[in-house]
Motif scaffolding. Sequence first.
Motif, PDB file in Angstrom:
ATOM      1  N   VAL A  91       7.004 -32.782   6.266  1.00  0.00           N
ATOM      2  CA  VAL A  91       6.743 -32.911   4.826  1.00  0.00           C
ATOM      3  C   VAL A  91       6.107 -31.595   4.392  1.00  0.00           C
ATOM      4  N   ILE A  92       6.828 -30.852   3.559  1.00  0.00           N
ATOM      5  CA  ILE A  92       6.360 -29.510   3.170  1.00  0.00           C
ATOM      6  C   ILE A  92       6.022 -29.518   1.686  1.00  0.00           C
ATOM      7  N   VAL A  93       4.852 -29.025   1.361  1.00  0.00           N
ATOM      8  CA  VAL A  93       4.477 -28.886  -0.047  1.00  0.00           C
ATOM      9  C   VAL A  93       4.321 -27.396  -0.320  1.00  0.00           C
ATOM     10  N   ARG A  94       4.968 -26.944  -1.394  1.00  0.00           N
ATOM     11  CA  ARG A  94       4.915 -25.515  -1.744  1.00  0.00           C
ATOM     12  C   ARG A  94       4.316 -25.337  -3.132  1.00  0.00           C
ATOM     13  N   ASN A  95       3.344 -24.443  -3.239  1.00  0.00           N
ATOM     14  CA  ASN A  95       2.766 -24.092  -4.550  1.00  0.00           C
ATOM     15  C   ASN A  95       3.344 -22.780  -5.063  1.00  0.00           C
ATOM     16  N   ALA A  97       6.571 -19.622  -3.955  1.00  0.00           N
ATOM     17  CA  ALA A  97       7.710 -19.311  -3.082  1.00  0.00           C
ATOM     18  C   ALA A  97       7.242 -18.486  -1.887  1.00  0.00           C
ATOM     19  N   ALA A  98       7.795 -18.778  -0.726  1.00  0.00           N
ATOM     20  CA  ALA A  98       7.537 -17.994   0.485  1.00  0.00           C
ATOM     21  C   ALA A  98       8.489 -18.489   1.567  1.00  0.00           C
ATOM     22  N   GLY A  99       8.528 -17.768   2.672  1.00  0.00           N
ATOM     23  CA  GLY A  99       9.236 -18.211   3.866  1.00  0.00           C
ATOM     24  C   GLY A  99      10.668 -18.647   3.613  1.00  0.00           C
ATOM     25  N   SER A 100      11.006 -19.816   4.144  1.00  0.00           N
ATOM     26  CA  SER A 100      12.405 -20.258   4.086  1.00  0.00           C
ATOM     27  C   SER A 100      12.849 -20.539   2.648  1.00  0.00           C
ATOM     28  N   PHE A 101      11.908 -20.902   1.763  1.00  0.00           N
ATOM     29  CA  PHE A 101      12.269 -21.131   0.351  1.00  0.00           C
ATOM     30  C   PHE A 101      12.773 -19.828  -0.264  1.00  0.00           C
ATOM     31  N   ILE A 174      -0.487 -21.337  -0.311  1.00  0.00           N
ATOM     32  CA  ILE A 174       0.895 -21.067  -0.748  1.00  0.00           C
ATOM     33  C   ILE A 174       1.799 -22.256  -0.421  1.00  0.00           C
ATOM     34  N   ASP A 175       1.725 -22.721   0.826  1.00  0.00           N
ATOM     35  CA  ASP A 175       2.494 -23.904   1.233  1.00  0.00           C
ATOM     36  C   ASP A 175       1.907 -24.463   2.518  1.00  0.00           C
ATOM     37  N   PHE A 176       2.355 -25.647   2.899  1.00  0.00           N
ATOM     38  CA  PHE A 176       1.928 -26.234   4.176  1.00  0.00           C
ATOM     39  C   PHE A 176       2.898 -27.326   4.590  1.00  0.00           C
ATOM     40  N   LYS A 177       2.794 -27.679   5.874  1.00  0.00           N
ATOM     41  CA  LYS A 177       3.626 -28.742   6.451  1.00  0.00           C
ATOM     42  C   LYS A 177       2.704 -29.799   7.030  1.00  0.00           C
ATOM     43  N   ILE A 178       3.006 -31.054   6.739  1.00  0.00           N
ATOM     44  CA  ILE A 178       2.238 -32.147   7.333  1.00  0.00           C
ATOM     45  C   ILE A 178       3.197 -33.173   7.922  1.00  0.00           C
ATOM     46  N   PRO A 195      -3.942 -22.798  10.490  1.00  0.00           N
ATOM     47  CA  PRO A 195      -3.176 -21.600  10.093  1.00  0.00           C
ATOM     48  C   PRO A 195      -1.751 -21.600  10.667  1.00  0.00           C
ATOM     49  N   ASP A 196      -1.471 -22.489  11.647  1.00  0.00           N
ATOM     50  CA  ASP A 196      -0.100 -22.625  12.143  1.00  0.00           C
ATOM     51  C   ASP A 196       0.778 -23.345  11.129  1.00  0.00           C
ATOM     52  N   THR A 197       0.180 -24.218  10.350  1.00  0.00           N
ATOM     53  CA  THR A 197       0.968 -25.129   9.504  1.00  0.00           C
ATOM     54  C   THR A 197       0.766 -24.911   8.005  1.00  0.00           C
ATOM     55  N   CYS A 198      -0.016 -23.888   7.658  1.00  0.00           N
ATOM     56  CA  CYS A 198      -0.242 -23.558   6.239  1.00  0.00           C
ATOM     57  C   CYS A 198       0.069 -22.081   6.019  1.00  0.00           C
ATOM     58  N   ARG A 199       0.454 -21.713   4.798  1.00  0.00           N
ATOM     59  CA  ARG A 199       0.410 -20.298   4.413  1.00  0.00           C
ATOM     60  C   ARG A 199      -0.806 -20.116   3.526  1.00  0.00           C
ATOM     61  N   LEU A 200      -1.696 -19.215   3.935  1.00  0.00           N
ATOM     62  CA  LEU A 200      -2.956 -18.984   3.229  1.00  0.00           C
ATOM     63  C   LEU A 200      -3.067 -17.494   2.940  1.00  0.00           C
ATOM     64  N   PHE A 214       1.760 -13.694  13.150  1.00  0.00           N
ATOM     65  CA  PHE A 214       2.461 -13.767  14.443  1.00  0.00           C
ATOM     66  C   PHE A 214       3.978 -13.712  14.225  1.00  0.00           C
ATOM     67  N   ARG A 215       4.476 -14.551  13.289  1.00  0.00           N
ATOM     68  CA  ARG A 215       5.932 -14.612  13.064  1.00  0.00           C
ATOM     69  C   ARG A 215       6.490 -13.229  12.731  1.00  0.00           C
ATOM     70  N   ARG A 216       5.714 -12.464  11.910  1.00  0.00           N
ATOM     71  CA  ARG A 216       6.245 -11.199  11.381  1.00  0.00           C
ATOM     72  C   ARG A 216       5.631  -9.961  12.036  1.00  0.00           C
TER      73      ARG A 216
HETATM   74  P1  TMP Z   1       8.976 -22.371   5.869  1.00  0.00           P
HETATM   75  O1  TMP Z   1       8.834 -21.548   4.640  1.00  0.00           O
HETATM   76  O2  TMP Z   1       9.297 -21.567   7.096  1.00  0.00           O
HETATM   77  O3  TMP Z   1       9.923 -23.518   5.685  1.00  0.00           O
HETATM   78  O4  TMP Z   1       7.529 -23.016   6.162  1.00  0.00           O
HETATM   79  C1  TMP Z   1       6.886 -23.810   5.200  1.00  0.00           C
HETATM   80  C2  TMP Z   1       5.507 -24.202   5.726  1.00  0.00           C
HETATM   81  O5  TMP Z   1       5.615 -25.053   6.842  1.00  0.00           O
HETATM   82  C3  TMP Z   1       4.656 -23.018   6.199  1.00  0.00           C
HETATM   83  O6  TMP Z   1       3.329 -23.219   5.758  1.00  0.00           O
HETATM   84  C4  TMP Z   1       4.724 -23.071   7.694  1.00  0.00           C
HETATM   85  C5  TMP Z   1       4.938 -24.519   7.987  1.00  0.00           C
HETATM   86  N1  TMP Z   1       5.789 -24.747   9.142  1.00  0.00           N
HETATM   87  C6  TMP Z   1       5.306 -25.483  10.209  1.00  0.00           C
HETATM   88  O7  TMP Z   1       4.164 -25.927  10.211  1.00  0.00           O
HETATM   89  N2  TMP Z   1       6.141 -25.696  11.260  1.00  0.00           N
HETATM   90  C7  TMP Z   1       7.406 -25.251  11.316  1.00  0.00           C
HETATM   91  O8  TMP Z   1       8.106 -25.472  12.313  1.00  0.00           O
HETATM   92  C8  TMP Z   1       7.891 -24.505  10.184  1.00  0.00           C
HETATM   93  C9  TMP Z   1       9.296 -23.974  10.176  1.00  0.00           C
HETATM   94  C10 TMP Z   1       7.055 -24.286   9.129  1.00  0.00           C
END
Ligand code: TMP
Length: 235
Positions: A91-95, A97-101, A174-178, A195-200, A214-216
């Motif tokens: 479940v991703i909430v975005r405030n 645009a970033a990343g895959s969006f 910016i966004d996060f995944k839960i 910080p693994d699951t949020c963009r801050l 880390f990713r970049r």
């Molecule tokens: P995304 O822009 O790569 O789709 O990521 C959206 C958000 O989800 C970002 O805060 C990172 C987080 N995320 C995870 O926690 N686990 C994952 O496997 C991925 C791809 C993203």
Amino acid sequence: MQKLEQLYEGKAKKVFRTDDPGLYIVDYKDDATAFNGVKKGTIASKGIVNNTMSAIIFEMLESKGIPTHLVKLLSDRETLVKAVKIFPLEVIVRNAAAGSFSKRYGMEEGHVFTKPCLEFSYKNDDLGDPLLNDDHIVALGLASEEQLAVIRDYALRINDALKEFFLEIGLKLIDFKIEFGLCDGEIILADEISPDTCRLWDVKTNEKMDKDRFRRDLGNVEETYQEVLKRVKNK
Ligand code: TMP
Ligand code: ASP
């Protein structure tokens, strides 16, 4: 509470059974992966940062009426949690645009949305975690319409609480995944918020203060995780 056999090992955590069938122990590792496991590495003490920070945030969310799996922090890397059956949904909430969006839709990173954008993907590494709409979720039997309505409501309330929490420590969410799970028929927040699951992004400098370092390959990965934990603890 004693750790019994390991039930599961994921990319960043291990889960152990305890002598209470309703409780598990989560053990956070320093392993880091990105791009569905293609990039692999280690972030020293990440497990400590993510474990500690998740416990603090889950406690804050509980105080705002969001049910979570948190029972109690056991050590630097271990937390006692309620045993749940995880919905196979990211479940991703975005405030903004970033990343895959940004990649998918061609919108510049940092463009702030007029309202939060909720997105689901299928937690399925073999399929590459494909995007899902509500009908896909119901058709695949991943959650019912009623469950999805609860998940949406919690996700947006969690976003409101997290935005305020992070802004107070100089970070833009910016966004996060839960992830959510079922426990005695009740939907509760599970997994982690870190910080693994949020963009801050730092409010003053816009510097990335999350796993994108880390990713970049942006450098100062460990230092950044420590800085985020320091701010969260001092709040
Ligand atoms: P995304 O822009 O790569 O789709 O990521 C959206 C958000 O989800 C970002 O805060 C990172 C987080 N995320 C995870 O926690 N686990 C994952 O496997 C991925 C791809 C993203
Ligand atoms: N944790 C995910 C993976 O391994 C991706 C990510 O966080 O970017 O592959």
